[in-house]
Scaffold this motif. Structure first.
Motif, short mmCIF file in Angstrom:
data_model
loop_
_atom_site.label_atom_id
_atom_site.label_comp_id
_atom_site.label_asym_id
_atom_site.label_seq_id
_atom_site.Cartn_x
_atom_site.Cartn_y
_atom_site.Cartn_z
N ASP A 77 37.17 -4.06 42.20
CA ASP A 77 37.24 -3.05 41.15
C ASP A 77 37.20 -1.71 41.86
N TYR A 78 38.21 -0.89 41.65
CA TYR A 78 38.34 0.34 42.45
C TYR A 78 37.32 1.41 42.07
N HIS A 79 36.87 1.40 40.85
CA HIS A 79 35.81 2.34 40.48
C HIS A 79 34.48 1.95 41.14
N THR A 81 34.67 2.81 44.76
CA THR A 81 34.41 4.24 44.95
C THR A 81 32.92 4.52 44.95
N GLY A 82 32.20 3.86 44.05
CA GLY A 82 30.74 4.00 44.03
C GLY A 82 30.10 3.52 45.31
N THR A 103 31.25 -5.84 40.79
CA THR A 103 30.77 -4.57 41.33
C THR A 103 30.87 -4.51 42.84
N LYS A 149 27.59 1.76 41.95
CA LYS A 149 28.86 1.05 41.78
C LYS A 149 28.97 0.43 40.39
N LEU A 189 29.35 3.48 37.75
CA LEU A 189 30.67 4.12 37.74
C LEU A 189 31.73 3.19 37.14
N MET A 190 31.64 1.89 37.46
CA MET A 190 32.57 0.93 36.89
C MET A 190 32.38 0.83 35.37
N LYS A 236 31.14 3.13 33.41
CA LYS A 236 31.65 4.38 32.84
C LYS A 236 33.17 4.32 32.69
N ALA A 237 33.83 3.69 33.67
CA ALA A 237 35.30 3.68 33.69
C ALA A 237 35.89 2.77 32.62
#
Length: 475
Positions: free
Chosen positions: A104-106, A109-110, A315, A376, A379-380, A382-383
């Motif tokens: 998962d790219y979000h 990023t986290g 995650t 992580k 942020l996921m 949230k996305a």
């Protein structure tokens, strides 16, 4: 490149020993390799899951020796390239080997942001954002369980979360154990299913309770604990002068994905005054799904829960929580994690700080330094929102059902369990996919197919079946 400058045999202290521009250039170029080799090629089903090499070959290719002097920029970039090339791509659509998979790219990023900030989650002083974030994420997860109030902490993996649960349960039952040790306790009895995770044995050994004091409860054909046998094992423990204090129920067993009957186990636990823990490391994520949350009916009656969002929710490793409700009918101590684990280190947890010291949560942990694992997930979440996480769980179940239906149409799969090791070797060397196998309860080896990544489609399920048949056609 990053060597300390010496003048007349002494370290030159007036200048940094790091070349900032070279370091940032290396990071930029290394990140390009990561993007290309792992996140582009590694997620392409046409590429290999793994470029397999035998150990001696791999040692020679990687040149693992650590030497007196550093290497050049170009050599280091090649190291990054080699690590990426010869590692297993767990983000690959056809990596089915473990209970984690995909990317998962979000969340990624986290994870990158967490590594870059490089702080420790023990005080508000050094991790203000993450202390508040962890508090909110735990609150939201507890609400899904059905608890309006409670406590919890992120742990380094489900095994550690389960050990925390056993430790706070023992402290609840015998609080003197913290100061006086095992000399102050009777023989204790733990109950867990034959299909439960092996971390129960590790926890009992690590905590000094002893693996001989684990009473194994039988499971039915689906892998679920048999409540009647739990009652029988409790009677057996009492007959041996052992005190039943902890029962572990599993929500999503490691092999069969079975869910224990939580309400029935809760009834037995309450009648016998035991702590009921639910290991929902794998299956806890069904709480996001309206279609499937019935599988954990009764989880709100547990006294503690382990949940690993790094499994079904993607995650990324590692992301595991242990939490409990604030108030039980049998205890007046709502802060068991803190009371059980605290050591009151005065250099970290001073009580005269200028902010609310209840935000210094580090003493709940058996660790000192603690990695940030909440970002992580936050942020996921949230996305894609709660709805997106629900869809992710529902898709995994739908694909698993599809796979079973398609498998039942193919008679050849009656033979697969007899030849699993050979097929696994061929699979790994070809690099087409990666699936684990194992024996169970006297049965011969079978493949444990894990369906979790949202990258998957029915085409990947069909590919799995076709590839197994192709790899084993001559066996």
């Amino acid at each position: 490149m990053y060597l300390t400058e010496y003048i007349n045999g002494h370290v030159h202290l007036e200048e940094s020993d790091m070349c900032e521009s070279d370091g940032k250039l290396f990071l930029t170029e290394a990140f390009s390799v990561i993007m290309e080799e792992i996140l582009h090629k590694g997620t392409d089903s046409k590429e290999k899951v793994c470029e397999w090499k035998d150990p001696d070959q791999l040692r020679a290719l990687l040149d693992l020796d650590l030497r007196e002097h550093g290497e050049s920029h170009e050599q280091l970039l090649q190291r990054v390239q080699d690590v990426a090339r010869y590692s297993v791509k767990t983000c690959h659509p056809r990596f089915f080997n473990q209970l984690f998979a995909g990317v998962d790219y979000h969340a990624l990023t986290g994870r990158l942001l967490t590594e870059t900030l490089n702080t420790s989650q023990y005080t508000y002083e050094v991790a203000p954002v993450f202390v508040l974030m962890e508090e909110e994420v735990l609150r939201k997860l507890r609400s899904l369980v059905g608890w309006s109030e409670g406590d919890g902490i992120f742990c380094p993996g489900g095994s550690m979360s389960n050990m925390y649960a056993m430790n706070i349960a023992r402290y609840w039952a015998f609080p003197q154990v913290k100061t006086q040790g095992l000399w102050a306790t009777p023989r204790m009895a733990i109950f867990t299913s034959q299909q439960s995770h092996y971390s129960m044995k590790k926890a009992a050994a690590f905590l000094g309770i002893g693996t001989d004091n684990i009473f194994i409860v039988q499971a039915d054909e689906s892998g679920s604990m048999i409540p009647e046998d739990l009652e029988a094992k409790i009677m057996q423990a009492k007959s041996k002068d052992a005190v039943p204090f902890f029962v572990n129920a599993t929500a999503g067993t490691t092999v069969q994905g079975a869910f224990d009957p939580l309400n029935h186990i809760a009834d037995i636990s309450e009648r016998n005054g035991m702590w009921m823990h639910t290991d929902a490391a794998w299956g806890g994520s069904v709480l996001f799904s309206k279609k499937h949350k019935h599988l954990v009916s009764g989880i709100e009656r547990a006294n503690s829960v382990t949940w690993n969002p790094h499994k079904m929710l993607l995650t990324g490793l590692q992301c595991s929580v242990i939490f409990n409700p604030s108030i039980f009918s049998f205890t007046s101590n709502p802060n068991l994690l803190m009371h059980c684990h605290s050591a009151n280190a005065t250099y970290l947890f001073q009580q005269d700080k200028f902010y609310d010291t209840s935000l210094d949560t580090g003493d709940k942990s058996i660790q000192c330094g603690r990695k940030v694992d909440c970002l992580k997930l936050w942020l996921m979440w949230k996305a894609i929102g709660t709805h997106g996480l629900s869809e992710r769980v529902d898709k995994a179940f739908a694909l698993a059902r599809y796979l079973v239906e398609e498998m039942e149409k193919r008679e050849n799969f009656k033979l697969v369990c007899k030849v699993a090791p050979v097929i696994k070797e061929r699979m790994m060397k070809r690099g087409t996919m990666m699936v684990g196998y194992q024996p169970m309860d006297g049965h011969v080896n079978f493949f444990r197919m894990v369906v979790v990544s949202p990258q998957l489609t029915t085409k990947d399920m069909d590919f799995f079946l076709d590839e197994i048949e192709k790899l084993g056609k001559d066996l």
